[in-house]
Scaffold this active site. Sequence first.
Site, PDB file in Angstrom:
ATOM      1  N   ASP A   7      -2.873  -8.533  -4.151  1.00 55.86           N
ATOM      2  CA  ASP A   7      -3.260  -7.320  -3.645  1.00 55.86           C
ATOM      3  C   ASP A   7      -3.626  -6.142  -4.650  1.00 55.86           C
ATOM      4  O   ASP A   7      -3.080  -6.255  -5.601  1.00 55.86           O
ATOM      5  CB  ASP A   7      -1.842  -7.017  -2.978  1.00 55.86           C
ATOM      6  CG  ASP A   7      -2.072  -5.851  -1.877  1.00 55.86           C
ATOM      7  OD1 ASP A   7      -3.188  -5.600  -1.597  1.00 55.86           O
ATOM      8  OD2 ASP A   7      -0.936  -5.320  -1.361  1.00 55.86           O
ATOM      9  N   ARG A  46       7.836 -10.607   5.992  1.00 54.88           N
ATOM     10  CA  ARG A  46       7.168 -10.239   7.644  1.00 54.88           C
ATOM     11  C   ARG A  46       8.294 -11.219   8.498  1.00 54.88           C
ATOM     12  O   ARG A  46       8.551 -12.199   8.156  1.00 54.88           O
ATOM     13  CB  ARG A  46       5.668 -10.593   7.617  1.00 54.88           C
ATOM     14  CG  ARG A  46       5.047  -9.636   6.755  1.00 54.88           C
ATOM     15  CD  ARG A  46       3.544  -9.863   7.299  1.00 54.88           C
ATOM     16  NE  ARG A  46       2.873  -8.716   6.147  1.00 54.88           N
ATOM     17  CZ  ARG A  46       1.662  -8.671   5.980  1.00 54.88           C
ATOM     18  NH1 ARG A  46       0.785  -9.529   6.551  1.00 54.88           N
ATOM     19  NH2 ARG A  46       1.114  -7.966   5.003  1.00 54.88           N
ATOM     20  N   CYS A  60       0.475  -1.204  -0.041  1.00 55.17           N
ATOM     21  CA  CYS A  60      -0.078  -0.009  -0.039  1.00 55.17           C
ATOM     22  C   CYS A  60       1.070   1.312   0.118  1.00 55.17           C
ATOM     23  O   CYS A  60       0.703   2.215  -1.059  1.00 55.17           O
ATOM     24  CB  CYS A  60      -1.031   0.039   1.105  1.00 55.17           C
ATOM     25  SG  CYS A  60      -1.077  -1.343   2.133  1.00 55.17           S
ATOM     26  N   GLN A  74       0.810 -11.376  -2.462  1.00 50.82           N
ATOM     27  CA  GLN A  74      -0.603 -11.300  -2.205  1.00 50.82           C
ATOM     28  C   GLN A  74      -1.198 -10.732  -3.510  1.00 50.82           C
ATOM     29  O   GLN A  74      -0.688 -10.380  -4.436  1.00 50.82           O
ATOM     30  CB  GLN A  74      -1.034 -10.197  -1.285  1.00 50.82           C
ATOM     31  CG  GLN A  74      -0.775 -10.657   0.107  1.00 50.82           C
ATOM     32  CD  GLN A  74      -1.181  -9.675   1.244  1.00 50.82           C
ATOM     33  OE1 GLN A  74      -1.440  -8.617   0.752  1.00 50.82           O
ATOM     34  NE2 GLN A  74      -1.363 -10.201   2.325  1.00 50.82           N
ATOM     35  N   HIS A 120      -5.169  -2.004  -4.768  1.00 52.20           N
ATOM     36  CA  HIS A 120      -5.629  -0.515  -4.094  1.00 52.20           C
ATOM     37  C   HIS A 120      -6.405   0.249  -5.121  1.00 52.20           C
ATOM     38  O   HIS A 120      -6.125   0.216  -6.223  1.00 52.20           O
ATOM     39  CB  HIS A 120      -4.358   0.093  -3.741  1.00 52.20           C
ATOM     40  CG  HIS A 120      -3.759  -0.807  -2.592  1.00 52.20           C
ATOM     41  ND1 HIS A 120      -2.497  -1.333  -2.815  1.00 52.20           N
ATOM     42  CD2 HIS A 120      -4.086  -0.767  -1.293  1.00 52.20           C
ATOM     43  CE1 HIS A 120      -2.080  -2.064  -1.796  1.00 52.20           C
ATOM     44  NE2 HIS A 120      -3.066  -1.563  -0.500  1.00 52.20           N
ATOM     45  N   HIS A 154      -8.194  -1.132   0.163  1.00 53.59           N
ATOM     46  CA  HIS A 154      -7.490  -2.186   0.069  1.00 53.59           C
ATOM     47  C   HIS A 154      -8.160  -3.373  -0.152  1.00 53.59           C
ATOM     48  O   HIS A 154      -8.991  -3.728   0.627  1.00 53.59           O
ATOM     49  CB  HIS A 154      -6.451  -2.292   1.157  1.00 53.59           C
ATOM     50  CG  HIS A 154      -5.830  -1.146   2.026  1.00 53.59           C
ATOM     51  ND1 HIS A 154      -4.511  -0.900   1.876  1.00 53.59           N
ATOM     52  CD2 HIS A 154      -6.204  -0.079   2.642  1.00 53.59           C
ATOM     53  CE1 HIS A 154      -4.226   0.226   2.442  1.00 53.59           C
ATOM     54  NE2 HIS A 154      -5.146   0.712   2.667  1.00 53.59           N
ATOM     55  N   LYS A 158     -12.584  -3.438   7.794  1.00 60.02           N
ATOM     56  CA  LYS A 158     -12.587  -4.387   6.925  1.00 60.02           C
ATOM     57  C   LYS A 158     -13.931  -5.265   6.740  1.00 60.02           C
ATOM     58  O   LYS A 158     -14.675  -5.471   7.803  1.00 60.02           O
ATOM     59  CB  LYS A 158     -11.637  -5.413   7.252  1.00 60.02           C
ATOM     60  CG  LYS A 158     -10.215  -4.826   7.654  1.00 60.02           C
ATOM     61  CD  LYS A 158      -9.152  -5.993   7.588  1.00 60.02           C
ATOM     62  CE  LYS A 158      -8.951  -6.688   8.963  1.00 60.02           C
ATOM     63  NZ  LYS A 158      -8.279  -7.816   8.896  1.00 60.02           N
TER      64      LYS A 158
HETATM   65 ZN   LIG Z   1      -3.047  -2.329   1.277  1.00 60.58          ZN
END
Ligand SMILES: [Zn+2]
Length: 581
Positions: A329, A309, A280, A327, A331, A460, A414
């Site tokens: 992922d 991580r 992000c 991910q 945005h 997100h 979320k």
């Molecule tokens: Zn994010």
Amino acid sequence: MSNEKKLEIIRHSLSHILATAVIELYPEAKLAIGPAIDNGFYYDIDFGEQKIGDAELKALEKKMEHLLKQNIKFERSEMPIDEAIAKEKLAGQIYKQELIEDLKKSGETSVSYYASGKFTDLCKGPHIENTNEIAKGSWKLNKVAGAYWRGDEKNKMLTRIYGLAFSTKEELDNYLTMLAEAEKRDHRKLGKELGLFIFSDLVGPGLPIYTEKGAIVRREIINYSNTLQRSIGYQEVHTPNITKADLFKVSGHYEKYKEDMLRVVSNYTDEEYFLKPMNCPQHTQIYASQTRSYRDLPIRISDFANLYRDEKPGELSGLTRLRCFCQDDGHCFCREDQIKEEFVAVLGIIKQAMKTYEMSYNVRLSLWDENKKEKYLGDAATWEKSQKILEEILIENNISYYKAEGEAAIYGPKMDLISKDSLGREWQISTIQLDFIMPQRFGLTFIDSDGKEKTPVMIHRAIVGSPERFMGILIEHYAGNFPAWLAPVQVKILAVGEGHIEYCEELAKKFKSEEVRVEIDANNETVGNKTRKAVNEKIPYILVVGDNEIASGKLAVRERGSREAKEMEFADLVKIIKKTI
Ligand SMILES: [Zn+2]
Ligand SMILES: [Zn+2]
């Protein structure tokens, strides 16, 4: 009282009965804590030199059964705190003593005890009234493990005895069956057998290496997520794995998340760098690279960059917890009036994905914890506004959901999808998150229709989350029997004899030109052996090629799960495989 609460009380009461049995059999044992947990309970105990193995566990279980039959009552009593400390000290119960001393420090003046038969344990309660409330055969002791006192590795290692407990014997039996099946399907075991991924001590824990076959499964998961997100306007970008600490200082991760990030040292600068734990913050920089007008929004970005991580080595396990993963992922930067439409579009593709993977799911609305405001970024008004918007979306779209306080992200509430696999186990996979805060922190703006500068909202979202972790879940969900579109090898051709190999190779070429993943087994073994091997590899379609097949020009196709081969034309099999893709 809800059934869940009642079960929790039963589980905790069983931990007292376990402690009672322990003290009867091992009067010198020192007791630590014994809470209820998911599916059962445990008790941490210092047995001194005594080792607890299967035989001791059985004996404890027998003792517990004996105690339960006596319809023991649980009775609560209060004791002044200094008296309680003296009592535990006298009994040599050093862990209980320490617990009570802590309670005294935090201002308590008395503590409560629960007696069950001859045994009395320090406890807040509540408890069942009588052991006759515990159904016969609904519980069992299942394993022993080591656990540090207070979870601190500087402290003494205690013995943790685990028990399982349910409302009925039937529920326990179902759970045990599920456990046995899950063990058979363990993705760490199956992943090795199917040759999908490896771990190397030289590379490090939590850092899997995907073989050719594993890389195919991973790639197919990624491709499918990409197809879905492209269909609602997301465009893929590519971003670096390391980033200056400054970026995370602006995003707030440096302050709230630093412990989980891996630091990178450069030979040429003293500037602090980190491996990125999420995309992000970098994506805000793509947005910020141009002046945006209200007409440009929404801007939708997706990214499969590796993320890192710093998980505790002890908590890493197969593919479900990793230090390096990516991910699916995405945005979305949009105007406030676009939030609902964007959420609904994302929910749509997630629904489609869950259908494809044959998983059911529940929607969880993850809210912040009002009593722990310091854990989150942003003010209460913004939080209330964004939580209200998410709830409205769920209500307006007739989506059933449940609320979970304290499960929000640090920057906003979320919608999480809790998916159920074929064994009924729950996994948190997909997520859509609303964020008013990060765009503010990065000073992102757009020129609105009235000519004024405004701050966009950031959404997100992830469809299956990490493809690597999801691969681990899918291995267990399918018990390794990937549907043809995911299977690393879709067709395996077994040559009966040496004279048939050339024909097999031609056939393989034809499959490859149709983009079917094919392998030939030309080893000098019996067809029976080769078939067994291919079945163990869980190949969707196995073809045997001998004189008959060459003469007829047809295929002898054995579908996974069936014991017999079917005669088929090449074109028909290709059609079947492509349909599943
Ligand atoms: Zn994010
Ligand atoms: Zn208790």
